[in-house]
Design a protein around this motif. Structure first.
Motif, PDB file in Angstrom:
ATOM      1  N   GLU A 193      -4.517  -6.790  -8.762  1.00  0.00           N
ATOM      2  CA  GLU A 193      -5.566  -7.236  -7.853  1.00  0.00           C
ATOM      3  C   GLU A 193      -5.553  -8.747  -7.631  1.00  0.00           C
ATOM      4  O   GLU A 193      -5.842  -9.219  -6.535  1.00  0.00           O
ATOM      5  CB  GLU A 193      -6.937  -6.754  -8.311  1.00  0.00           C
ATOM      6  N   ARG A 248       0.830  -1.207   0.000  1.00  0.00           N
ATOM      7  CA  ARG A 248       0.000   0.000   0.000  1.00  0.00           C
ATOM      8  C   ARG A 248       0.869   1.264   0.000  1.00  0.00           C
ATOM      9  O   ARG A 248       0.626   2.192  -0.758  1.00  0.00           O
ATOM     10  CB  ARG A 248      -0.940  -0.022   1.194  1.00  0.00           C
ATOM     11  N   ASP A 263      -4.345   9.244  -0.453  1.00  0.00           N
ATOM     12  CA  ASP A 263      -4.845   7.915  -0.101  1.00  0.00           C
ATOM     13  C   ASP A 263      -6.325   7.853  -0.465  1.00  0.00           C
ATOM     14  O   ASP A 263      -7.187   8.223   0.317  1.00  0.00           O
ATOM     15  CB  ASP A 263      -4.641   7.667   1.395  1.00  0.00           C
ATOM     16  N   ASP A 264      -6.603   7.403  -1.679  1.00  0.00           N
ATOM     17  CA  ASP A 264      -7.956   7.372  -2.228  1.00  0.00           C
ATOM     18  C   ASP A 264      -8.312   5.922  -2.532  1.00  0.00           C
ATOM     19  O   ASP A 264      -7.771   5.327  -3.474  1.00  0.00           O
ATOM     20  CB  ASP A 264      -7.987   8.234  -3.490  1.00  0.00           C
ATOM     21  N   GLU A 265      -9.213   5.345  -1.733  1.00  0.00           N
ATOM     22  CA  GLU A 265      -9.585   3.934  -1.881  1.00  0.00           C
ATOM     23  C   GLU A 265     -10.130   3.612  -3.274  1.00  0.00           C
ATOM     24  O   GLU A 265      -9.813   2.579  -3.849  1.00  0.00           O
ATOM     25  CB  GLU A 265     -10.618   3.537  -0.825  1.00  0.00           C
ATOM     26  N   LEU A 291      -7.298   3.683  -5.712  1.00  0.00           N
ATOM     27  CA  LEU A 291      -6.441   2.524  -5.450  1.00  0.00           C
ATOM     28  C   LEU A 291      -7.024   1.272  -6.092  1.00  0.00           C
ATOM     29  O   LEU A 291      -6.309   0.492  -6.718  1.00  0.00           O
ATOM     30  CB  LEU A 291      -6.250   2.334  -3.944  1.00  0.00           C
ATOM     31  N   ALA A 292      -8.322   1.081  -5.981  1.00  0.00           N
ATOM     32  CA  ALA A 292      -8.981  -0.074  -6.603  1.00  0.00           C
ATOM     33  C   ALA A 292      -8.828  -0.030  -8.122  1.00  0.00           C
ATOM     34  O   ALA A 292      -8.552  -1.048  -8.764  1.00  0.00           O
ATOM     35  CB  ALA A 292     -10.458  -0.117  -6.216  1.00  0.00           C
TER      36      ALA A 292
END
Length: 172
Positions: A78, A54, A63-65, A68-69
């Motif tokens: 993934e 991470r 930090d952007d979920e 990030l996905a």
């Protein structure tokens, strides 16, 4: 171009890391005003810090979920996460000792996605991945997520060459 023809030096010049011998370099927007693009650079040798997966992906950025996905999917990382003992929180060690060469490159590509660039400079980013992963990276990232931005790609892999807008062959 062949080894030593100046491919990597061209990218270094675009990054202003090497001095120009002649001429000048300027980035222009559509209104012809000078601007500084938001550049993401993926070198031949991935730069990995001693930290978690991470931390290596976010790399001091936002930090952007959601982003990030998107980055994990686009970079084909993934499917690697379930194999890592602590997923995104797995310590990957100094210079990525716990990762394969292809995984290191894909970490660099995902990090570039996290940077939200409008110019991407890629120095042979597919050299360490297998043919199936190369195909997925081309579809998801090079001609998918990044289709609307400028990409300068050095490659020795000919499979995707026909998909690029322009191909330049460097000599000397």
């Amino acid at each position: 171009g062949p080894v030593g023809s100046g491919k990597s030096t061209l990218l270094q010049a675009l990054l202003r890391e090497v001095p120009l011998r002649e001429g000048s370099l300027a980035y222009l927007d559509l209104r012809r005003k000078m601007t500084v693009p938001r550049i993401a650079y993926v070198p031949q040798e991935a730069f990995i810090v001693n930290g978690s997966m991470r931390e290596n992906l976010i790399f001091g950025g936002v930090d952007d979920e959601g982003l990030l996905a998107v980055a994990l999917r686009a970079s084909c990382l993934e499917s690697d996460l379930p194999q890592l003992p602590a997923g995104l929180f797995t310590e990957i060690g100094e210079r990525g000792v716990n990762l394969s060469g292809g995984q290191k490159q894909r970490v660099s590509l995902a990090r570039a996605v996290m940077h939200r660039p409008n110019l991407v400079l890629l120095d042979d980013p597919l050299s360490a991945v297998d043919a199936r992963t190369e195909e997925q990276l081309a579809e998801r990232l090079l001609f998918g997520l990044w289709r609307g931005i400028t990409r300068v790609v050095i490659t020795h892999r000919l499979a995707t060459l026909g998909s690029f807008d322009k191909v330049v062959f460097l000599v000397e």
